[in-house]
Design a protein around this motif. Structure first.
Motif, short mmCIF file in Angstrom:
data_model
loop_
_atom_site.label_atom_id
_atom_site.label_comp_id
_atom_site.label_asym_id
_atom_site.label_seq_id
_atom_site.Cartn_x
_atom_site.Cartn_y
_atom_site.Cartn_z
N PRO A 41 0.91 -56.98 68.44
CA PRO A 41 0.04 -55.51 67.61
C PRO A 41 -0.52 -54.74 68.85
CG PRO A 41 -1.15 -57.69 67.58
CD PRO A 41 0.29 -58.40 67.93
N VAL A 42 -0.90 -53.45 68.47
CA VAL A 42 -1.86 -52.67 69.48
C VAL A 42 -2.56 -53.75 70.29
CG1 VAL A 42 -2.85 -50.09 69.87
CG2 VAL A 42 -0.69 -51.15 67.65
N ALA A 43 -2.90 -53.62 71.41
CA ALA A 43 -3.84 -53.66 72.13
C ALA A 43 -5.22 -52.39 71.91
CB ALA A 43 -3.75 -53.72 73.96
N ALA A 44 -5.91 -53.53 71.24
CA ALA A 44 -7.14 -52.69 70.73
C ALA A 44 -8.79 -53.11 71.95
CB ALA A 44 -7.83 -52.68 69.32
N ARG A 45 -9.60 -52.27 71.97
CA ARG A 45 -10.73 -52.47 72.76
C ARG A 45 -11.45 -53.55 71.63
NH1 ARG A 45 -15.80 -49.13 74.50
NH2 ARG A 45 -17.06 -50.72 74.82
N ARG A 46 -11.54 -54.77 72.13
CA ARG A 46 -12.10 -55.53 71.08
C ARG A 46 -14.16 -55.39 71.30
NH1 ARG A 46 -9.36 -59.38 68.12
NH2 ARG A 46 -7.27 -58.96 68.65
N VAL A 47 -15.05 -55.50 70.32
CA VAL A 47 -15.98 -55.76 70.88
C VAL A 47 -16.83 -56.57 69.86
CG1 VAL A 47 -18.60 -54.29 70.22
CG2 VAL A 47 -16.84 -52.96 70.25
N ASN A 48 -17.69 -57.20 71.33
CA ASN A 48 -17.98 -58.60 70.56
C ASN A 48 -19.34 -58.43 69.73
OD1 ASN A 48 -18.76 -61.51 70.97
ND2 ASN A 48 -18.33 -61.71 73.29
N ARG A 49 -18.84 -58.68 68.84
CA ARG A 49 -20.21 -58.09 67.58
C ARG A 49 -21.48 -58.90 67.76
NH1 ARG A 49 -17.92 -55.08 64.08
NH2 ARG A 49 -15.60 -54.38 63.71
N GLY A 50 -21.28 -61.03 67.68
CA GLY A 50 -22.61 -61.52 68.56
C GLY A 50 -23.64 -61.01 69.50
N ARG A 51 -22.85 -60.69 70.86
CA ARG A 51 -23.69 -59.38 71.83
C ARG A 51 -24.45 -58.91 70.91
NH1 ARG A 51 -20.38 -60.88 77.13
NH2 ARG A 51 -20.68 -62.66 77.50
N VAL A 52 -23.91 -57.85 70.33
CA VAL A 52 -24.70 -56.78 69.93
C VAL A 52 -25.35 -57.38 68.51
CG1 VAL A 52 -23.59 -54.75 68.96
CG2 VAL A 52 -22.25 -55.37 70.12
N ALA A 53 -25.11 -57.63 68.14
CA ALA A 53 -25.87 -58.34 67.02
C ALA A 53 -27.49 -59.30 67.53
CB ALA A 53 -25.52 -59.67 65.89
N VAL A 54 -26.97 -59.68 68.83
CA VAL A 54 -27.79 -60.26 69.53
C VAL A 54 -29.16 -59.21 70.01
CG1 VAL A 54 -29.07 -61.22 71.28
CG2 VAL A 54 -27.23 -62.34 69.83
N ALA A 55 -28.37 -58.88 70.45
CA ALA A 55 -28.71 -56.96 71.43
C ALA A 55 -30.23 -56.55 69.91
CB ALA A 55 -27.73 -56.51 71.90
N ILE A 56 -29.28 -56.01 68.87
CA ILE A 56 -30.32 -55.74 68.21
C ILE A 56 -31.42 -57.12 67.15
CG2 ILE A 56 -29.77 -54.37 65.77
CD1 ILE A 56 -27.34 -53.73 66.61
N ALA A 57 -30.76 -57.80 67.05
CA ALA A 57 -31.73 -58.24 66.63
C ALA A 57 -33.04 -58.58 67.17
CB ALA A 57 -31.19 -59.55 65.87
N VAL A 58 -33.37 -59.11 68.53
CA VAL A 58 -33.59 -59.76 69.61
C VAL A 58 -34.80 -58.86 69.05
CG1 VAL A 58 -34.76 -60.64 71.39
CG2 VAL A 58 -32.91 -61.31 70.59
N PRO A 59 -34.99 -57.07 70.00
CA PRO A 59 -36.29 -56.69 69.56
C PRO A 59 -36.58 -56.22 68.64
CG PRO A 59 -33.97 -55.17 71.16
CD PRO A 59 -33.50 -56.87 70.66
N THR A 60 -36.16 -56.38 67.40
CA THR A 60 -36.64 -56.16 66.36
C THR A 60 -37.59 -57.42 65.71
OG1 THR A 60 -34.39 -55.34 65.18
CG2 THR A 60 -35.65 -55.88 63.95
N VAL A 61 -36.74 -58.35 66.00
CA VAL A 61 -37.78 -59.73 65.51
C VAL A 61 -39.00 -59.33 66.53
CG1 VAL A 61 -38.08 -62.36 65.99
CG2 VAL A 61 -36.02 -60.57 64.91
N GLY A 62 -39.11 -59.38 67.29
CA GLY A 62 -39.70 -58.91 68.30
C GLY A 62 -41.18 -58.09 67.92
N ALA A 63 -40.68 -56.49 67.49
CA ALA A 63 -41.45 -55.69 67.12
C ALA A 63 -42.13 -56.92 65.75
CB ALA A 63 -40.75 -54.77 66.66
N LEU A 64 -40.98 -56.55 64.97
CA LEU A 64 -41.92 -57.11 63.82
C LEU A 64 -43.12 -58.35 63.84
CD1 LEU A 64 -38.63 -57.71 61.78
CD2 LEU A 64 -40.51 -55.98 61.46
N ALA A 65 -42.79 -59.01 64.35
CA ALA A 65 -43.90 -60.24 65.56
C ALA A 65 -44.73 -59.65 65.87
CB ALA A 65 -43.02 -61.30 66.26
N ALA A 66 -45.52 -58.32 67.08
CA ALA A 66 -46.28 -57.50 66.86
C ALA A 66 -47.16 -56.72 66.04
CB ALA A 66 -45.78 -56.34 68.48
N VAL A 67 -46.19 -56.54 64.26
CA VAL A 67 -46.68 -55.67 63.79
C VAL A 67 -47.41 -56.79 63.07
CG1 VAL A 67 -46.02 -54.40 61.37
CG2 VAL A 67 -45.09 -53.72 63.73
#
Length: 145
Positions: free
Chosen positions: A70-96
């Protein structure tokens, strides 16, 4: 390679390959046994001794099931991306949510005062409104009431 192309490569039928194996009888036997043990051997010719040499030759037909790497492809660690999006979103919702709860609590605490001001404004509006033809409001000099 796209997923569709990769799926086509992985689901293709294996090709039939014919190879000539040359070597000592033990080497040829080991190679044929390796192909036979992998369940890819279709047929083989009788071993023939090469004239003037101690080597033998065999033609082997087998299924080529090797797949391209298989062609070597750059793999994105989806877990870290999801956490990077989820944590600020949950914080903003908690503040609201916290601010909304504080607003509701303040309105509930001040409700009697707000209701009193609204009631006073309604009474003033009723007293100041015109009652008829000549009377513009409370105790007008024209009609005497």
């Amino acid at each position: 390679m796209t997923r569709t192309q990769l799926a086509r490569v992985q689901t293709r039928r294996p090709a039939v390959v014919a190879r000539r194996i040359v070597g000592t009888p033990a080497e040829v036997a080991a190679t044929v046994a390796l192909v036979r043990d992998s369940n890819r051997l279709l047929s083989m010719s009788e071993p023939r001794l090469i004239p003037g040499d101690s080597r033998v030759t065999v033609t082997v037909r087998f299924l080529d099931t090797t797949r391209p790497a298989p062609v070597a492809a750059r793999r994105v660690n989806r877990g870290r991306v999801a956490v990077a999006i989820a944590v600020p979103t949950v914080g903003a919702l908690a503040a609201v949510g916290y601010l909304a709860a504080q607003l509701v609590q303040t309105i509930r605490a001040a409700f009697p005062a707000i209701a009193g001001v609204v009631l006073v404004l309604i009474v003033i509006a009723l007293l100041l409104r015109g009652s008829g033809r000549c009377c513009p409001g409370l105790h007008c000099p024209g009609c005497g009431h």
